[in-house]
Scaffold this active site. Structure first.
Site, mmCIF file in Angstrom:
data_model
loop_
_atom_site.group_PDB
_atom_site.id
_atom_site.type_symbol
_atom_site.label_atom_id
_atom_site.label_comp_id
_atom_site.label_asym_id
_atom_site.label_seq_id
_atom_site.Cartn_x
_atom_site.Cartn_y
_atom_site.Cartn_z
ATOM 1 N N TYR A 49 1.710 4.747 1.944
ATOM 2 C CA TYR A 49 1.770 5.068 3.143
ATOM 3 C C TYR A 49 0.563 5.760 3.644
ATOM 4 O O TYR A 49 -0.016 6.592 2.890
ATOM 5 C CB TYR A 49 2.894 6.101 3.688
ATOM 6 C CG TYR A 49 4.700 5.369 3.527
ATOM 7 C CD1 TYR A 49 4.895 4.321 4.266
ATOM 8 C CD2 TYR A 49 5.342 5.838 2.536
ATOM 9 C CE1 TYR A 49 6.096 3.740 4.185
ATOM 10 C CE2 TYR A 49 6.487 5.282 2.259
ATOM 11 C CZ TYR A 49 7.048 4.196 3.378
ATOM 12 O OH TYR A 49 8.361 3.745 3.088
ATOM 13 N N HIS B 57 9.922 -8.876 4.306
ATOM 14 C CA HIS B 57 9.925 -7.634 4.410
ATOM 15 C C HIS B 57 10.249 -6.700 5.524
ATOM 16 O O HIS B 57 10.954 -7.181 6.397
ATOM 17 C CB HIS B 57 8.193 -7.405 4.876
ATOM 18 C CG HIS B 57 7.485 -5.860 4.341
ATOM 19 N ND1 HIS B 57 7.637 -4.737 5.035
ATOM 20 C CD2 HIS B 57 7.058 -5.592 2.964
ATOM 21 C CE1 HIS B 57 7.188 -3.777 4.261
ATOM 22 N NE2 HIS B 57 6.787 -4.195 3.310
ATOM 23 N N PHE C 177 7.615 2.525 -0.990
ATOM 24 C CA PHE C 177 8.512 2.808 -0.029
ATOM 25 C C PHE C 177 9.083 4.299 -0.028
ATOM 26 O O PHE C 177 9.745 4.729 0.979
ATOM 27 C CB PHE C 177 9.775 1.825 -0.105
ATOM 28 C CG PHE C 177 9.290 0.551 0.123
ATOM 29 C CD1 PHE C 177 8.996 -0.164 1.351
ATOM 30 C CD2 PHE C 177 9.281 -0.322 -1.148
ATOM 31 C CE1 PHE C 177 8.497 -1.340 1.465
ATOM 32 C CE2 PHE C 177 8.783 -1.605 -0.782
ATOM 33 C CZ PHE C 177 8.519 -1.963 0.211
ATOM 34 N N ASP D 58 0.803 -1.281 -0.045
ATOM 35 C CA ASP D 58 -0.114 0.000 0.139
ATOM 36 C C ASP D 58 0.950 1.181 -0.083
ATOM 37 O O ASP D 58 1.911 1.446 0.406
ATOM 38 C CB ASP D 58 -0.782 0.133 1.465
ATOM 39 C CG ASP D 58 -1.882 -0.896 1.363
ATOM 40 O OD1 ASP D 58 -2.260 -1.506 0.218
ATOM 41 O OD2 ASP D 58 -2.669 -0.957 2.359
#
Length: 233
Positions: free
Chosen positions: A78, A196, A89, A76
């Site tokens: 942020y 992750h 990211f 997703d």
């Protein structure tokens, strides 16, 4: 007396159908078959939607299909207002402190290749052919996964299928990203899979996975220029 506009009235919501579609990707079936429905759903959502509509396809705009050499797949955007900027990211240059996942990425990058960046804006990677693609390209402010059922995965799958027509390095962090690997066409690709970088999982296989040097070693073996991971935006 003539009506005077209310200077303090809230701004009209962004019109999703005005979201620019990057021309290099515009022929993907998603934009004809699925985007009108998703755009309508986003326009009707009463909550603030992140990132801003003009940044919805920012990753695709910065890295056209013929430029893609590496794909880093996120999940997703942020959900914190002011953070999402349309690149997986990545955050706007003025965001402090960095999101914890990004801080862990930078920690691994420093230990792996000795590179650092002055802030959390990863646009410098995107301009070198690193497609920073999220699986879902929108999120309601403060609601992680709030748009996970809109159908964004169709775009993700089509993008992965398109770029995997030629050898590409795919960096898949975490199970949701790795699940999208089914869309990668067979080929002479590099697959870098690990946990992750989230604080919940980074110590279970992300730290020490050396994704940055592995990508550059693969590019070098192909006679391609390495990614300058320390290149600023």
């Amino acid at each position: 007396m003539a009506h005077q506009p209310d200077l303090f009235a809230p701004a009209a919501p962004a019109v999703e159908h005005q979201t620019p579609i990057p021309p290099g990707w515009a022929d993907l079936p998603f934009f004809q078959d699925d985007w009108p429905r998703i755009a309508a759903a986003l326009a009707q959502d009463p909550r603030p939607v992140l990132p801003a509509h003009e940044r919805r396809f920012h990753a695709l705009a910065l890295t056209p299909p013929d430029s893609v050499r590496v794909v880093i797949l996120g999940q997703d955007p942020y959900p914190t207002p002011g953070h999402a900027m349309g690149l997986a990211f990545s955050v706007a240059p003025d965001v402090r402190p960095l999101p914890k996942s990004l801080a862990n990425i930078f920690r691994e990058m420093k230990e792996d290749v000795g590179a650092t960046l002055p802030n959390g804006d990863l646009s410098g990677w995107a301009r070198q052919g690193v497609l920073l693609l999220n699986t879902h390209l929108s999120v309601p402010a403060g609601v992680i996964g709030g748009h996970a059922k809109l159908g964004w995965e169709k775009l993700t799958g089509q993008v992965l299928a398109r770029v995997s027509r030629r050898p590409t390095a795919f960096v898949l962090w975490g199970r949701p990203a790795q699940a999208q690997g089914k869309h990668i066409a067979p080929g002479d690709h590099l697959l870098v899979e690990s946990a992750h970088p989230s604080p919940l999982s980074a110590s279970r296989g992300f730290f020490g996975s050396r994704p940055f040097s592995r990508v550059n070693d693969w590019l070098d073996a192909r006679g391609d220029a390495p990614i300058d991971w320390g290149a600023p935006a």
